[in-house]
Structures are given as C-alpha cells and as structure tokens.
Design an enzyme around this catalytic site. Sequence first.
Site, PDB file in Angstrom:
ATOM      1  N   GLY A   1      48.761  80.086  10.888  1.00 45.88           N
ATOM      2  CA  GLY A   1      48.857  81.514  11.174  1.00 45.88           C
ATOM      3  C   GLY A   1      49.378  81.808  12.563  1.00 45.88           C
ATOM      4  N   CYS A   2      49.879  80.781  13.243  1.00 43.40           N
ATOM      5  CA  CYS A   2      50.468  81.005  14.557  1.00 43.40           C
ATOM      6  C   CYS A   2      51.970  80.743  14.443  1.00 43.40           C
ATOM      7  CB  CYS A   2      49.887  80.053  15.592  1.00 43.40           C
ATOM      8  SG  CYS A   2      48.093  80.051  15.613  1.00 43.40           S
ATOM      9  N   ALA A   3      52.743  81.558  15.120  1.00 42.38           N
ATOM     10  CA  ALA A   3      54.192  81.398  15.041  1.00 42.38           C
ATOM     11  C   ALA A   3      54.634  80.118  15.733  1.00 42.38           C
ATOM     12  CB  ALA A   3      54.886  82.601  15.669  1.00 42.38           C
TER      13      ALA A   3
END
Lengths: 405, 143
Positions: B49-51
């Site tokens: 969920g982190c870019a």
Amino acid sequence: MFDVAAIRDQFPILKREVNGTPLVYLDNGASAQKPQVVLDRIMQAYGQDYANVHRGLHTLSTLSTEAYEGVRGKVARFLNAPSEEEIVLNSGTTEAMNMVAYSWAAPRLQPGDEIVLSVLEHHANIVPWHLLRERQGVVLKWVDCAPDGSLDPQAVIDAIGPKTKLVAVTHLSNVTGTVVDVAAISRGAREKGVPVLVDGSQGAVHMAVDVQALGCDFYAVTGHKLYGPSGSGAIWIAKERLAEMRPFMGGGDMIDTVTRDAVTYAPTPMMLEAGTPGIVSTIGFGTALDWMMDIGMDKIAAHEAGLRDYAAERLGGLNWLQLQGTAPGKAAIFSFTMAGAHAHDISTVLDRKGIAVRAGTHCAMPLMEHLGVGATCRASFGVYNTVEEVDRLVEGLELCQDLFG
Amino acid sequence: MASPAFEAVVEDFEFLGDWEERYRHVIEMGRAMDPLEDALKVPATKVQGCASQVWLVPRVDGEGPEAVYHFAGDSDAQIVRGLIAVLQALYDGQPAEAVVATDAPVQLARLGLDSHLSSQRSNGLRAMVQRIRETAAAAAAAA
C-alpha cells in the site's frame, strides 16, 4: 497560427493554483485536461438532450442517438479510416485491447501460437495477452528496444515466425516518448500475412494519424488523453478483421433477436457495443476530436516539437539527471531518474511547487526492468504547455537536487 | 504528551519555517536513521500500500502489560525514510499498549507538515501506522 495563450485560455483548470503557485500540468501522458467546449458539450448533453441511445423514438432519444452516432464519423475522420462502420466506440484502449483479445484472438489462436509485442508496451497491451497465455497457452514473444528507447521495426518483423498470429505494438511509448515506425512494421507483417494491432493511446494525441497510410489492422485510441472525458474511446478495425470478430460482451444493443433458445447478433460495429454505452462521455469525446482537428494535428505536433526540443536541451543540461529515452524524433515525454532520490521524492517536491508529474512504473513494468530502473518521474507535455513551464520544471528539479543530491 | 523522543521532534519543528525547511528536516531525520540490513528487506517485512518500497521490522521485548515495542524500518524514498524516522520517535521504546493508544494523525499534525505529506495514502504513512498498531496490539494481547 498557433497561439498557446489562446489555447490555455480555453482550459479552466489551468487557471487554478496548486500549493499556492500556478499549476504546471505535466501529467498529460496519464490524462489530459479538458477545454471549455468539451465541458459545455457535456453540460448540454445532460442538461438539454439526454436520453438513452438506440432505444426510443422520442425526441430526446433521437437527439442523443444522433449526437452519439455522430462521434463514429468524427473518429473516422480523425484517424482517416475508410469508413465509420469500422469504428467501435468503447471506454478506452484497455477495453479495446481486451475486446481484440477476447473477440478476435481467443477464437483463432491455438496453444503455441505467438503474439509479438515490444518491450515498450503499456500493461493494457500486455496483460490481455497474458490472459490468453494463461487461458489457452498463447506465447508472448518480446522485442527489445535499444538503450535510447528506439525500436527497430526490422527486429519486430524478424520476430514474426510461422506461429505468429498477431503483432501488438504501441505507436508512441508512454514512458520514453519513442515513436514507433508502425508503417514499416505493418508492411513487413503484411508480407508475412500477420495482422498488426496498434496501441494509439499516446500516438494519436501527439501526431496526425492516418490508419490507411500506416497499413495496420487495428488502431485504438483513448478519449481522456485526447482532451475528452474519461471513459470514452474507440478502436478502428479494418473491414477484413471486423468480419472475423466474434461478439465480446453480451447484452442489449448488440443483438438482432433473442429467444429462449437462440440469439442472433446485430451487424458490426454494434455487435461489439453491448449495453448502454458511455453516452455523454462519448459525445464529449467527439467534441474533443473536433477541437483538436480545428486546431490541426500538424500545428499541435509542431508546437509540441518545440517544447520537446527546449525540454531536451534544458533537462539534458542537468548532469545529475538521467533521461530515460532519447530516441530521435521522440515525442515531448520525458522520463528521468536522479541519483539518491526516489521518483516519489521528486514528484512530492515538484507537487509542492505546483508541478504535476507522474512517478512510478507507468504501467510498463517490463520496460522498467529492461531499462534497469525501479521507477521514474515522467513529465509529459500537451498542447497547452509552454516553454516557461519547462523552466518551472527545471527550477523544481534543481530544488530536488539541492534536497536529495 | 507523546514519547519524550517525539516531544523533542515537535520542539525541533517549532523552530522551522516554510514547507521547504520542514521537508529538509524530515529528509535529514531519515538520513540520520540507521539503514535496515538488506537481509531484513524481505516480503514479510514489506508494507503493502505504499507507492515506494517500505519495510518495517517490529520487535517486542517482554509480554503482556510489560511489553515494550521497538521497530526498525527503511524505504527507498528519502521523504518516506524521514517519515519512518518520525514514526520511530513516536513509537520506538513505548509500551505496546501505549503504541496502540497513540493517535498518530493527531500527533503528526503537531509537526505542521502539510496535509499532503501527512495524509497522503500513496506515501504509505497510513499503511505503516496500521502495521505498527497491529503488531503492537498482538504483543499487548499476548499476556
């Protein structure tokens, strides 16, 4: 004559500020902004003329149907297609690619049959073929690009073997800006009797497209990148290929008759347009195409070539910036990395300066792997961008270098 | 009051001016933080969920009410590394129960970072805080 100030004036969003500074919108590769005529057309379509299409005989249904069907002709003119009967309207290139995979390729391809594609492709022109690989053992045959991002058309032609059933290539890379010589590829593929599908998502935005001169079989475009609404698009399909298409999605509009035991289908292109379509987005898409054709694709291309040359010179002068993709004749799309800084670091700081760029893998992971980069920042220019905005980008990047370098 | 380490961070930020200075300080905090060994950068420690890529390695000393929470972390993005350092100041060495009870958005808002940095989904702050709270809650419950 091309007056960029007059063009900019037609885009309400370009007058807004982001983080206290005037917006510099350089994420056109992901989606373009919309001119006032498109916004007005959407309002009119919903506010004055709205009803479902192809269904009623009442006045509003007729107005709506005429407006919607009129878009087919606009797309045909925009792509110089021989006939508007060869235009299938849809939600964009992703739908187009999946439709060709499902409706044309799936019934024809046997296990071991090949699809040739380039490493420049967007996931929309990769994953539908992976789905066929998973479902029915189709083989994906990849052609690499050169280190500068250019793609040798002969390498694509040479990759076509006796089991190749389709060549699927982009007209213009969304990462490197490389323009692919689709005409040469199509000539070579035609000699070997293999159809060519072109992803025109980026190409049609930046240069005049003539599908008859290109000699390909399929050419897909996306409305939201062409200054039109999201959820609109079209694909041109050559008559011979269109005759080979099987129905894609089943539902209303695509049928002739339905009984308990059988169904007969409407003729193409309707056969490939099941259900109530994106009526208003498609109508707005048509207005956007008119708007582009009124300006003239040659003028748009010339303006963007100026931006490309200026940006190449300014960005090329930053010795701490690594440009990914420097192919001759490329479009005004610049991907870059900076030692020590992640693409997300750069885009976060640029955003703080009001500059919108994309950071990440740009739906092109095989290309990122080939280039040997984890993620890049991408500045992609459009018809309304200016050389002053190139300067703003360079200033923003200099701050990034100061912060992260 | 949050942890003494975080209160010290809040105090530092009180002397900072515009966004550029604040970003610079966050980046500096990230640079000052020990990097994570490559051997610990594995799928199990990676936060989805982190870019950018983010890894968090929690460690809990003791059990139940006495459990103390520690964590190390890293990212390939400098700003995110800095945010991890801020979270370390907020959570590291705290009782696991206090970690669960801490309202991260409220505390981070005290730093005067713009909403863009502290609330953006894609930089993964939300996902990181969630991972920290989950592992701390599991430790506090294991009495």
